[in-house]
Design a protein around this motif. Structure first.
Motif, short mmCIF file in Angstrom:
data_model
loop_
_atom_site.label_atom_id
_atom_site.label_comp_id
_atom_site.label_asym_id
_atom_site.label_seq_id
_atom_site.Cartn_x
_atom_site.Cartn_y
_atom_site.Cartn_z
N GLU A 24 -4.53 -0.73 6.23
CA GLU A 24 -4.43 -0.66 4.77
C GLU A 24 -3.51 0.47 4.32
O GLU A 24 -2.72 0.32 3.40
N VAL A 57 0.37 -0.31 2.43
CA VAL A 57 0.25 -0.13 0.99
C VAL A 57 1.60 -0.31 0.28
O VAL A 57 1.67 -0.95 -0.77
N ASN A 96 2.58 -3.99 0.30
CA ASN A 96 1.72 -4.73 -0.63
C ASN A 96 2.12 -4.48 -2.08
O ASN A 96 2.10 -5.41 -2.89
#
Length: 94
Positions: free
Chosen positions: A74, A78, A81
């Motif tokens: 994650e 980031v 995304n």
């Protein structure tokens, strides 16, 4: 850059973006900059990446000694995304 951990993090984060956006010249140039830092400033060799659902594992050698660094998926993804969620903010200008 003073921290090897920070350099690997930055390199991996922009690597993900540069691979997803092969026409993005700025991403490629930034990736090249961080790769140069890893290779020439920190003397990393044999850099390999493994990814699972939770973590990225970066294996490398320094002066013949095998080492590794781990980062949450994650955290590394980031930026990629954000670009995917708001492509209008991240246009590729040549």
């Amino acid at each position: 850059m003073k921290s090897l951990q920070d350099a690997i993090y930055n390199w991996l984060t922009i690597k993900i973006v540069a691979e997803a956006r092969p026409d993005d010249k700025a991403a490629k140039e930034t990736f090249d900059l961080f790769e140069d830092i890893l290779v020439n400033e920190f003397r990393l060799k044999d850099i390999h990446i493994q990814k699972d659902d939770v973590m990225y594992l970066v294996n490398y050698t320094i002066d013949g000694e095998a080492k590794s660094a781990r980062f949450p998926t994650e955290l590394i993804e980031v930026m990629h995304n954000q670009i995917n969620q708001h492509p209008e903010k991240y246009q590729n200008y040549e």
